[in-house]
Design a protein around this motif. Structure first.
Motif, mmCIF file in Angstrom:
data_model
loop_
_atom_site.group_PDB
_atom_site.id
_atom_site.type_symbol
_atom_site.label_atom_id
_atom_site.label_comp_id
_atom_site.label_asym_id
_atom_site.label_seq_id
_atom_site.Cartn_x
_atom_site.Cartn_y
_atom_site.Cartn_z
ATOM 1 N N GLU A 171 73.181 38.029 59.220
ATOM 2 C CA GLU A 171 72.308 37.739 60.360
ATOM 3 C C GLU A 171 72.163 38.974 61.242
ATOM 4 O O GLU A 171 71.085 39.247 61.777
ATOM 5 C CB GLU A 171 72.874 36.583 61.191
ATOM 6 C CG GLU A 171 72.907 35.231 60.477
ATOM 7 C CD GLU A 171 74.164 35.038 59.647
ATOM 8 O OE1 GLU A 171 74.866 36.040 59.354
ATOM 9 O OE2 GLU A 171 74.460 33.887 59.281
ATOM 10 N N ALA A 172 73.250 39.728 61.415
ATOM 11 C CA ALA A 172 73.192 40.937 62.235
ATOM 12 C C ALA A 172 72.231 41.956 61.624
ATOM 13 O O ALA A 172 71.437 42.589 62.344
ATOM 14 C CB ALA A 172 74.593 41.532 62.388
ATOM 15 N N CYS A 173 72.271 42.099 60.307
ATOM 16 C CA CYS A 173 71.349 43.028 59.636
ATOM 17 C C CYS A 173 69.910 42.538 59.791
ATOM 18 O O CYS A 173 68.998 43.343 60.038
ATOM 19 C CB CYS A 173 71.698 43.154 58.149
ATOM 20 S SG CYS A 173 73.196 44.110 57.842
ATOM 21 N N ALA A 174 69.712 41.243 59.668
ATOM 22 C CA ALA A 174 68.359 40.686 59.816
ATOM 23 C C ALA A 174 67.840 40.974 61.224
ATOM 24 O O ALA A 174 66.681 41.395 61.392
ATOM 25 C CB ALA A 174 68.378 39.186 59.544
ATOM 26 N N GLU A 175 68.677 40.794 62.223
ATOM 27 C CA GLU A 175 68.282 41.088 63.608
ATOM 28 C C GLU A 175 67.868 42.540 63.763
ATOM 29 O O GLU A 175 66.879 42.854 64.433
ATOM 30 C CB GLU A 175 69.477 40.868 64.548
ATOM 31 C CG GLU A 175 69.636 39.466 65.023
ATOM 32 C CD GLU A 175 70.514 39.455 66.275
ATOM 33 O OE1 GLU A 175 71.734 39.364 66.094
ATOM 34 O OE2 GLU A 175 69.963 39.544 67.379
#
Lengths: 144, 144
Positions: B79-83
């Protein structure tokens, strides 16, 4: 000691023994870490061709975490962590690879290390005459 | 074309096809990455109580790698990478957590991000009024 006092002492000791390691206090480790149990160690290492990090586009970048276990995208994370532990986190005190034969060709590569080692911030930069010299400066740490 | 020349051409083409992807050249991607195929993205994020990173002992530190797949010790790496992809790697353009309710208590925490995002060096520092404000500033990136 009266029975009540003895029980109280026993309970206190038991509570300390059971809860102590999880209390995140200064008892368990010098500094609290990711789970309050250890000082964090998480690094990013980069390398690129050139003389200074400021002027160089990083061509490769790997992560290295050493607690609670070795992990990261460094190709030899466990060995790299072991090397760092032996050197006490001193990137200038690493033991070079034994028997490495490098040419004297000048094609400089710069390595950077940033992040945290055992709770202390790390900002390190070192330039090597060429890739072979870089790879040999430590047993595995800079070989990525 | 004489036979010798044809063979030479075939061999050259084969060598290019076989070795090209491993040559670390500029052919494959805008910038060569860990395997010469993509620009590297590897970060270390830290957090600690205080106003500036220089004055703060990092209490937690996590790694985050986004290519070729999300990994690292960040508790929500994918999720952090997607953000980060959505914000184009701009740490000031992250979308805050919807509906977060934080007190106005002033107990500052500082977050640092260092490393490489899509081949570019990152050095970022941001201070939040308190832990809740930090955690809500992005959906998951700063919640570690």
């Amino acid at each position: 000691m009266p029975n009540t006092a003895r029980w109280a002492a026993t309970l206190t000791l038991t509570a300390t023994a059971v809860c102590g390691p999880f209390a995140g206090s200064a008892l368990a480790a010098p500094e609290p870490g990711a789970a309050g149990l250890y000082a964090p160690s998480a690094l990013v290492l980069t390398t690129g061709h050139g003389e200074t990090a400021a002027a160089v586009t990083p061509e490769r970048a790997v992560t290295l975490t050493c607690v609670p276990k070795s992990s990261g995208t460094h190709p030899a994370a466990a060995e790299a962590c072991a090397e760092l532990r032996v050197s006490g986190g001193d990137f200038d005190a690493l033991t070079g690879r034994v028997g490495a034969m490098c040419s004297k060709q000048y094609d400089p590569v710069v390595v950077t290390v940033q992040g945290v080692w055992q709770g202390k911030r790390v900002t390190y930069e070192r330039t090597f005459a060429n890739e072979c010299v870089k790879d040999s400066a430590a047993t595995v740490l800079f070989a990525f």
